[in-house]
Scaffold this active site. Sequence first.
Site, PDB file in Angstrom:
ATOM      1  N   ASP A  52       0.883  -1.318  -0.090  1.00 30.08           N
ATOM      2  CA  ASP A  52       0.047   0.063  -0.110  1.00 30.08           C
ATOM      3  C   ASP A  52       0.664   1.128  -0.022  1.00 30.08           C
ATOM      4  O   ASP A  52       0.215   2.477  -0.016  1.00 30.08           O
ATOM      5  CB  ASP A  52      -0.986  -0.122   1.264  1.00 30.08           C
ATOM      6  CG  ASP A  52      -0.373  -0.085   2.500  1.00 30.08           C
ATOM      7  OD1 ASP A  52       0.853  -0.088   2.543  1.00 30.08           O
ATOM      8  OD2 ASP A  52      -1.241  -0.177   3.614  1.00 30.08           O
ATOM      9  N   SER A  53       2.445   1.022   0.142  1.00 28.11           N
ATOM     10  CA  SER A  53       3.310   2.040  -0.391  1.00 28.11           C
ATOM     11  C   SER A  53       2.585   2.815  -1.623  1.00 28.11           C
ATOM     12  O   SER A  53       3.267   4.049  -1.747  1.00 28.11           O
ATOM     13  CB  SER A  53       4.712   1.624  -0.399  1.00 28.11           C
ATOM     14  OG  SER A  53       4.601   0.554  -1.136  1.00 28.11           O
TER      15      SER A  53
ATOM     16  N   ASP B 153      -0.926  -6.174   0.230  1.00 31.96           N
ATOM     17  CA  ASP B 153      -1.375  -5.535   1.539  1.00 31.96           C
ATOM     18  C   ASP B 153      -2.864  -5.279   1.550  1.00 31.96           C
ATOM     19  O   ASP B 153      -3.628  -5.012   0.805  1.00 31.96           O
ATOM     20  CB  ASP B 153      -0.878  -4.018   1.669  1.00 31.96           C
ATOM     21  CG  ASP B 153       0.593  -4.149   2.140  1.00 31.96           C
ATOM     22  OD1 ASP B 153       1.232  -5.063   2.879  1.00 31.96           O
ATOM     23  OD2 ASP B 153       1.238  -3.138   2.067  1.00 31.96           O
TER      24      ASP B 153
ATOM     25  N   GLU C 267      -0.784  -5.341   9.160  1.00 36.63           N
ATOM     26  CA  GLU C 267       0.093  -4.679  10.171  1.00 36.63           C
ATOM     27  C   GLU C 267      -0.256  -4.913  11.418  1.00 36.63           C
ATOM     28  O   GLU C 267      -1.649  -4.727  11.643  1.00 36.63           O
ATOM     29  CB  GLU C 267       0.256  -3.206   9.668  1.00 36.63           C
ATOM     30  CG  GLU C 267       0.808  -2.796   8.266  1.00 36.63           C
ATOM     31  CD  GLU C 267       1.036  -1.347   8.062  1.00 36.63           C
ATOM     32  OE1 GLU C 267       0.664  -0.503   9.007  1.00 36.63           O
ATOM     33  OE2 GLU C 267       1.296  -1.020   7.087  1.00 36.63           O
TER      34      GLU C 267
ATOM     35  N   GLU D 153      10.017  -3.711   9.707  1.00 36.14           N
ATOM     36  CA  GLU D 153      10.360  -2.606   9.211  1.00 36.14           C
ATOM     37  C   GLU D 153      11.156  -1.563  10.209  1.00 36.14           C
ATOM     38  O   GLU D 153      10.516  -1.553  11.334  1.00 36.14           O
ATOM     39  CB  GLU D 153       8.994  -1.902   8.684  1.00 36.14           C
ATOM     40  CG  GLU D 153       9.256  -0.721   7.749  1.00 36.14           C
ATOM     41  CD  GLU D 153       8.344   0.050   6.976  1.00 36.14           C
ATOM     42  OE1 GLU D 153       7.370  -0.882   6.904  1.00 36.14           O
ATOM     43  OE2 GLU D 153       8.555   0.868   6.535  1.00 36.14           O
TER      44      GLU D 153
HETATM   45  O1  KIV Z   1       3.457  -1.060   1.485  1.00 38.59           O
HETATM   46  C1  KIV Z   1       4.795  -1.504   1.281  1.00 38.59           C
HETATM   47  O2  KIV Z   1       5.621  -1.145   0.256  1.00 38.59           O
HETATM   48  C2  KIV Z   1       5.317  -2.366   2.748  1.00 38.59           C
HETATM   49  C3  KIV Z   1       7.025  -2.578   2.716  1.00 38.59           C
HETATM   50  C4  KIV Z   1       7.322  -1.011   3.341  1.00 38.59           C
HETATM   51  C5  KIV Z   1       7.223  -3.406   3.418  1.00 38.59           C
HETATM   52  O3  KIV Z   1       4.644  -2.732   3.359  1.00 38.59           O
END
Ligand code: KIV
Length: 264
Positions: free
Chosen positions: A44-45, A83, A114, A180
């Site tokens: 979700d980045s 995610d 998370e 992380e």
């Molecule tokens: O959303 C993402 O890219 C992540 C990474 C930072 C592990 O969860």
Amino acid sequence: MRTTLSTLKKMHQSGEKIACLTAYDASFSHWLDQAGVDMILVGDSLGMVVQGHETTLPVTLDEMVYHTQMVQRGNSRAWCIADLPFMSDSNVESALSAAARLMKEGGANMVKLEGGERVLKMVAQLSSLGIPVCGHLGLLPQSVEKRGYKVVGRDRSSAEKLLKDALALQANGAEMLVLECVPSALAQTVTEALEIPVIGIGAGGGTSGQVLVLHDMLGLTVGKTPMFSKNFLEGSTSIQSAITAYVHEVKAGYFPAKKHEITL
Ligand code: KIV
């Protein structure tokens, strides 16, 4: 041959480092797959590096499904993790229906969520229904408004809590864990205490594998790139060779170097 959970577990057991990168579309996932990346994370980045938001919070489930579909069209071999976006895992029912969409419509192989104690019920239910689950501890981007972007586990009580959460996630059925922004020594302790693969980002070289945000490792991130990342495009002649260099450096144990590690 497709990478499966059992391939990844064997890599972890034999000490072969697992190389993972994020991707959000078919073209990049194709080149990641071609370069030998073992796992692709539809993170979700994407809210920050693709959509231009300040945090991951605005990302919706529809958007995660859409990007996972694109990634899976370009990928023929790598294990794909998607995610669960912010609040889609706020209770067991919504976590189950979000995971079902990411797998049925998106084609993901695994879902990531998370948190520690808060998500144990969700992890247990997802796992009992045959859904591979990856936990995520340390810095939690979805909790940024409450906890900020901070290293986790520098003091004794937060280090003990992180280890306890990691063991509880595994006991409740998590098949993998992302750590992380955690001091390297703690990440190594957690990796040694668990049977499941532990994938680090800003967690040093003692984990079972590494993940980076694609835009960070290609030097495309607008604003500051985290100190634990590395621009692999510098010194490479193409994006494809930068990705190949990343896979090579992770497998050989050259990345992360000491300068990328978070210490106590
Ligand atoms: O959303 C993402 O890219 C992540 C990474 C930072 C592990 O969860």
